[in-house]
Scaffold this active site. Structure first.
Site, short mmCIF file in Angstrom:
data_model
loop_
_atom_site.label_atom_id
_atom_site.label_comp_id
_atom_site.label_asym_id
_atom_site.label_seq_id
_atom_site.Cartn_x
_atom_site.Cartn_y
_atom_site.Cartn_z
N SER A 8 101.16 33.59 93.45
CA SER A 8 101.48 32.79 94.62
C SER A 8 100.25 32.33 95.38
CB SER A 8 102.38 33.59 95.56
OG SER A 8 101.72 34.74 96.04
N ASP A 12 100.06 32.22 105.47
CA ASP A 12 100.62 33.38 106.16
C ASP A 12 100.81 33.07 107.65
OD1 ASP A 12 100.48 34.74 103.80
OD2 ASP A 12 98.72 35.93 104.33
N GLY A 48 98.82 34.35 100.06
CA GLY A 48 99.36 34.28 98.71
C GLY A 48 98.64 35.30 97.85
N PHE A 102 104.51 32.67 103.94
CA PHE A 102 104.79 34.09 104.14
C PHE A 102 104.84 34.32 105.64
CE2 PHE A 102 102.94 38.44 104.76
CZ PHE A 102 104.01 39.17 104.24
N PHE A 116 109.77 35.19 102.80
CA PHE A 116 108.87 34.35 102.01
C PHE A 116 109.63 33.10 101.58
CE2 PHE A 116 106.55 32.92 98.28
CZ PHE A 116 105.22 33.14 98.63
N THR A 223 98.77 52.35 94.22
CA THR A 223 98.20 52.48 95.55
C THR A 223 99.09 53.36 96.42
OG1 THR A 223 99.25 50.43 96.29
CG2 THR A 223 97.02 50.27 95.39
N GLY A 228 94.91 56.56 99.46
CA GLY A 228 94.08 56.00 98.39
C GLY A 228 94.91 55.51 97.22
N ASP A 257 96.22 43.55 97.76
CA ASP A 257 95.54 42.50 97.01
C ASP A 257 94.05 42.80 96.90
OD1 ASP A 257 98.00 41.26 96.99
OD2 ASP A 257 97.52 39.92 98.66
#
Length: 327
Positions: A8, A12, A48, A102, A116, A223, A228, A257
């Protein structure tokens, strides 16, 4: 290392709610929720998943190829990405639709409610990876990130047909794909990225156990927020990498991301999976301390100092020397 990131591209709209969402949810009325939150701020930022990952890869010294669909309003965003080192020549620009949106609100506990709007992303399935590979002289890795589900399935199949290793990152789109699609997105991936919730959802969608998923992928990176991340593979012991402590959290959007960008950049620069994960965690903390997913700047000395504080001087020296220009 030539990495194509398919997924994407969005704008935002980030707002903050000066309270807790849970204070306004009635346990006996969850079947008929109707709420409106008055928010304090509005930040309009570039975003994105694929664009965020590509930006991070470029900041860390690679030249990623962004593969996705954007709208008629993409001109300024395109310039921004190109100026920061992202190859945008494989972005398909729609003639009729706007770039995806978003829209996210974050409360004081860092909980988020988001929606979204796909917009031009619906045309991402028209993009051919074989043409991208031909234009760039070949690809070493394709990241299949959240996108139009049909595009994700197509790009996964194309990568397999072309013999290009891929990283599967179904994340937010697990809610939109069925079991067969989820299995196709994951099966045979060199790398698999999820968060903890998505890991459980992936098992539900595929019908596979953790062990069965590990038997079908090379490495699974999960994640875990402030804890962590973990790195798992079928034939190796689990590796746990702690997060780099944040001085403050300005906005949690884009942290995942950044982990992906850092991890992939580390591999691209020849780092081990552990060092790559440490780089990803450090980049994620930098993003968390900034409003907007692409507004951060890396100061090499400060960045490697934070890595040293969390992971030790050897990690800082190796990551600094190979990736960010020196410890």
């Amino acid at each position: 290392m030539r990495i194509a990131v398919a997924g994407s591209i969005a704008t935002d709209h980030l707002t903050s709610f000066p309270g807790r969402f849970t204070d306004h949810l009635l346990a006996d009325r969850l079947d008929t929720v109707s709420l409106s939150f008055l928010v304090d701020e509005l930040e309009v930022r570039r975003g994105g998943v694929a664009a965020n990952i590509s930006f991070g890869l470029a900041v860390l010294g690679l030249t990623p190829v962004l593969v996705g669909a954007a709208g008629t309003d993409f001109v300024d965003y395109d310039t921004w990405l190109r100026e920061h080192g992202v190859d945008t020549k494989s972005v398909q620009v729609s003639r009729t639709r706007h770039t995806a949106r978003f829209m996210c609100t974050t409360d004081t506990d860092q909980n988020q409610i988001a929606v979204f709007y796909a917009g031009a992303m619906a045309e991402a399935g028209d993009i051919s990876l074989s043409r991208v590979a031909a234009r760039t002289g070949g690809l070493d890795l394709v990241v299949v990130a959240p996108d139009d589900p049909a595009a994700m399935v197509r790009h996964t199949a194309e990568a397999r047909e072309l013999g290009i290793p891929r990283a599967a990152d179904p994340s937010q789109q697990l809610a939109r794909v069925d079991g067969d699609e989820a299995r196709r997105l994951v099966d045979g991936a060199l790398l698999l990225f999820t968060n903890e919730y998505e890991a459980a959802l992936l098992q539900e969608r595929t019908g596979w156990t953790e062990r069965q998923i590990l038997d079908r992928v090379g490495t699974w990176i999960t994640t875990r927020g402030s804890a962590g991340l973990t790195i798992r593979a079928a034939d190796a012991p689990e590796v746990a990498v702690p997060a780099v402590p944040a001085a403050h959290v300005a906005d949690p959007t884009g942290g995942g991301d950044a982990v992906r960008a850092g991890y992939l950049a580390g591999l691209g620069h020849g780092l081990s999976p552990r060092r790559s994960a440490q780089l990803g965690c450090a980049l994620a903390t930098t993003v968390l301390e900034t409003v907007g997913t692409q507004e951060y700047k890396l100061v090499p000395a400060e960045f490697t100092s934070r890595i040293a504080d969390t992971y030790g001087s050897a990690a800082a020296e190796e990551i600094g020397t190979r990736v960010v220009g020196g410890p």
